[in-house]
Design an enzyme around this catalytic site. Sequence first.
Site, mmCIF file in Angstrom:
data_model
loop_
_atom_site.group_PDB
_atom_site.id
_atom_site.type_symbol
_atom_site.label_atom_id
_atom_site.label_comp_id
_atom_site.label_asym_id
_atom_site.label_seq_id
_atom_site.Cartn_x
_atom_site.Cartn_y
_atom_site.Cartn_z
ATOM 1 N N HIS A 138 0.921 -1.125 0.123
ATOM 2 C CA HIS A 138 0.215 -0.084 0.046
ATOM 3 C C HIS A 138 0.900 1.181 -0.048
ATOM 4 O O HIS A 138 1.694 1.334 0.886
ATOM 5 C CB HIS A 138 -0.782 -0.060 1.270
ATOM 6 C CG HIS A 138 -1.813 1.411 1.334
ATOM 7 N ND1 HIS A 138 -2.691 1.601 0.453
ATOM 8 C CD2 HIS A 138 -1.571 2.300 2.309
ATOM 9 C CE1 HIS A 138 -3.229 2.909 0.814
ATOM 10 N NE2 HIS A 138 -2.565 3.064 1.822
ATOM 11 N N LYS A 159 -0.813 11.115 1.412
ATOM 12 C CA LYS A 159 0.115 10.468 0.199
ATOM 13 C C LYS A 159 -0.472 10.806 -1.228
ATOM 14 O O LYS A 159 0.502 11.192 -2.237
ATOM 15 C CB LYS A 159 0.250 9.010 0.285
ATOM 16 C CG LYS A 159 0.837 8.155 1.581
ATOM 17 C CD LYS A 159 1.010 6.750 1.566
ATOM 18 C CE LYS A 159 -0.500 6.304 1.393
ATOM 19 N NZ LYS A 159 -1.254 6.401 2.542
ATOM 20 N N ASP A 177 -2.047 3.860 -4.491
ATOM 21 C CA ASP A 177 -2.913 2.929 -3.461
ATOM 22 C C ASP A 177 -2.178 1.632 -3.490
ATOM 23 O O ASP A 177 -1.712 1.083 -2.597
ATOM 24 C CB ASP A 177 -4.333 2.665 -4.072
ATOM 25 C CG ASP A 177 -5.151 1.970 -2.905
ATOM 26 O OD1 ASP A 177 -4.998 2.001 -1.926
ATOM 27 O OD2 ASP A 177 -5.955 1.204 -3.259
#
Length: 302
Positions: A138, A159, A177
């Site tokens: 991730h 992020k 992702d």
Amino acid sequence: MKTVTVQDLLNRFSMEVLAGHGQLQRMISKPKTHRPGLEFVGYFDFFSHAHVQVLGRKEINYLHTLSEEERNLRIGNVVKYHPPCFVVTRNQEGLKYLKKYCEEEGIPLLRTPEPTYKFVDLMDTYLAKALAAEIAIHGVCVNVSGIGILLRGKSGVGKSETAHTLIHRGHRLVADDIVVLRKISSETIVGTHNGKTKEFLALRSVGLVNVSRLYGRRAFQDETRIVLDIELTKWEDHRLNNELELEQKFTEYMDVRIPHIEIQLQPGRDVAGLIEAAANNWYLRQQGYSAVEDFMKRLEHE
């Protein structure tokens, strides 16, 4: 263990099938090609028989110089190891004897118009990536001024928003992702997407965006070598680092060590700018430059 088939090679490269049409599902599990020149002259120690066998001008011209009896012996000694396939480069002709043995042993015989050196380079690169060990993590992967960076942190830390700011500054998205990491060599990790998320970036309060459609094709890159692992964390006053030079830390992925940096988040802090600075600083270190050493020399001079 990951594998590819001979049919996968045909789908990827411009080649014709000369023999073994019914054996195109044979598996290839070894990266790197092999040119069986030494084996044709009788030396079989360390024969890489599980690799794709490439026959260039040297190998084919040598076989042409042999008598029919000697040629049959030399070829027979190689095909009995049942390599996954043979590939003849430069569209070379006069391969009737090779076709015969490959048909009898059920080994695909392929031919490409590419010169040997170019084909070997392309095939080795393809097999190294296709057969590389991989994991999915991730995070977000970006390319900043040609430097591959993995952004990690807890869900919701920012992020994707940071990646968006970097893209707006002219850098490139690789994956959002889910980042697929592939071990290309003992020292090289490549980051890429999983196909489904290609070009997509999920921004909270905005939704899903396609960066190529939004900012142009230069906003996206299919893969990049990972050289920095940056973790975004919440701000903690007592953990603020003010040292001239921080101790180098590393994160390991599939036994490959990647330099690790932690960046704390706080409203108003230019996180994207810090990531750019970290990327450029890494590059300067690779060139042998240290800002701390330069600074200390100036103090000594004074």
